[in-house]
Design a protein around this motif. Structure first.
Motif, PDB file in Angstrom:
ATOM      1  N   LEU A 110      70.893 -69.854  80.192  1.00  0.00           N
ATOM      2  CA  LEU A 110      72.339 -69.966  80.363  1.00  0.00           C
ATOM      3  C   LEU A 110      72.948 -70.783  79.241  1.00  0.00           C
ATOM      4  O   LEU A 110      73.997 -70.420  78.689  1.00  0.00           O
ATOM      5  CB  LEU A 110      72.661 -70.583  81.714  1.00  0.00           C
ATOM      6  N   GLN A 111      72.308 -71.881  78.874  1.00  0.00           N
ATOM      7  CA  GLN A 111      72.829 -72.707  77.786  1.00  0.00           C
ATOM      8  C   GLN A 111      72.802 -71.963  76.464  1.00  0.00           C
ATOM      9  O   GLN A 111      73.695 -72.138  75.627  1.00  0.00           O
ATOM     10  CB  GLN A 111      72.032 -74.004  77.673  1.00  0.00           C
ATOM     11  N   SER A 112      71.803 -71.097  76.268  1.00  0.00           N
ATOM     12  CA  SER A 112      71.757 -70.308  75.028  1.00  0.00           C
ATOM     13  C   SER A 112      72.945 -69.353  74.963  1.00  0.00           C
ATOM     14  O   SER A 112      73.503 -69.121  73.885  1.00  0.00           O
ATOM     15  CB  SER A 112      70.435 -69.539  74.919  1.00  0.00           C
ATOM     16  N   TYR A 113      73.340 -68.795  76.110  1.00  0.00           N
ATOM     17  CA  TYR A 113      74.533 -67.943  76.133  1.00  0.00           C
ATOM     18  C   TYR A 113      75.781 -68.749  75.805  1.00  0.00           C
ATOM     19  O   TYR A 113      76.621 -68.321  75.003  1.00  0.00           O
ATOM     20  CB  TYR A 113      74.691 -67.271  77.504  1.00  0.00           C
ATOM     21  N   ILE A 114      75.896 -69.921  76.416  1.00  0.00           N
ATOM     22  CA  ILE A 114      77.065 -70.766  76.180  1.00  0.00           C
ATOM     23  C   ILE A 114      77.160 -71.151  74.713  1.00  0.00           C
ATOM     24  O   ILE A 114      78.229 -71.056  74.095  1.00  0.00           O
ATOM     25  CB  ILE A 114      77.009 -72.004  77.092  1.00  0.00           C
TER      26      ILE A 114
END
Length: 312
Positions: A110-114
């Motif tokens: 999720l953080q990689s998407y953000i």
């Protein structure tokens, strides 16, 4: 808001990788119809279940918005009336749903998407006057687990025999709330004035009235995701409150204009960045600080404390 759901022309294949040029005539036809009939807004779906955007690596981490790098320019070309961008869809489980599943269950993904997709998108579109806002996910209740024990925010027994989970009982309320909270916080940090919402399927899960329960209150989202976007009222002071020292260089990913706008939009009496001499490694350049101040120049919304009469 007076308009329609475009949702999609080709489900999951509208945006990025030069796809918009093949859908453009239909999108423009709908925009023209809205305009001709006095409408002003539309809701579209962007990533859906990750069919063609964002760009994933083989391990399920996001490395960019799309392979060909066209998505942002496509949206900029399209933004002609108030457009609300729905990022994800939880109402169905298709062949690429495993990509979305990774973001819902693995905070590293999720953080990689953000980091690599959402923040670049929000930053690129923040000054577009026709950007209405972001809808994090459409009908996440399609994949929620009903009849699950939890605290006030995460207990889903109230959804028993409601129809929730029709696309697969896959995610806890906590999973969904964290997913929303992290993205909403990233959007607000990088564009302090943009509206952010979630497309709930039914009033059963977005109101505490009539036997339902609101799973998406600020407190429930913050409890699940741990990301806070505090207003001045959070501190319980019956007096003006100024954010007196802050900067972008140590701002946890906030932009300087986002910080100034946050203070303006959340009830603070003012904002003073640190510091004008800019003589240390933990200090923004004065040029950066000027950008922050400029974000508030000319704002006169008295309901937000933006217009104050000084007698000198």
């Amino acid at each position: 808001m007076n308009g329609v759901n475009q949702a999609w022309v080709s489900y999951g294949y509208d945006w990025g990788n030069n796809q918009y040029q093949y859908r453009k005539s239909k999108f423009i036809q709908i925009l023209n119809g809205i305009h001709a009939n006095g409408g002003n807004s539309i809701r579209i779906w962007l990533h859906v279940e990750g069919q063609t955007s964002p760009k994933f690596d083989s391990q399920g981490y996001v490395t960019g918005l799309d392979n060909d790098g066209t998505l942002i320019n496509e949206l900029k070309e399209y933004l002609n009336i108030f457009v609300f961008i729905t990022l994800w869809n939880g109402a169905a489980k298709g062949s690429t749903h495993y990509r979305l599943q990774g973001l819902l269950t693995d905070t590293r993904k999720l953080q990689s998407y953000i980091n690599h997709a959402l923040i670049p998108l929000v930053t690129a579109l923040k000054y577009q006057p026709a950007l209405g806002g972001y809808d994090i996910i459409n009908e996440p209740e399609g994949e929620i687990i009903p009849d699950q024990n939890g605290n006030h925010c995460t207990d889903t027994h109230f959804l028993h025999n409601s129809g929730a989970g029709w696309a697969g009982k896959m995610y806890s309320a906590h999973d969904i709330q964290r997913f929303i909270n992290w993205q909403a916080e990233a959007i607000r940090h990088n564009d302090g004035t943009t509206l952010v919402t979630v497309g709930s399927w039914n009033p059963k899960s977005n109101t505490d009235q009539h036997g339902g329960k609101n799973l998406y209150t600020d407190s429930c989202l913050r409890n699940a995701g741990g990301k806070h976007d505090n207003a001045a009222s959070y501190y319980g002071l019956n007096k003006p409150l100024i954010i007196a020292e802050f900067n972008q260089v140590r701002g946890g990913g906030w932009t300087i204009d986002g910080m100034f706008l946050h203070a303006y939009n959340h009830g603070y009496a003012g904002a003073w960045s640190w510091h004008a001499n800019a003589d240390g490694s933990n200090t923004d350049s004065f040029t950066t600080q000027e950008k922050g101040m400029h974000a508030l120049k000319g704002k006169t919304d008295t309901s937000r404390g933006g217009l104050v009469n000084f007698h000198i």
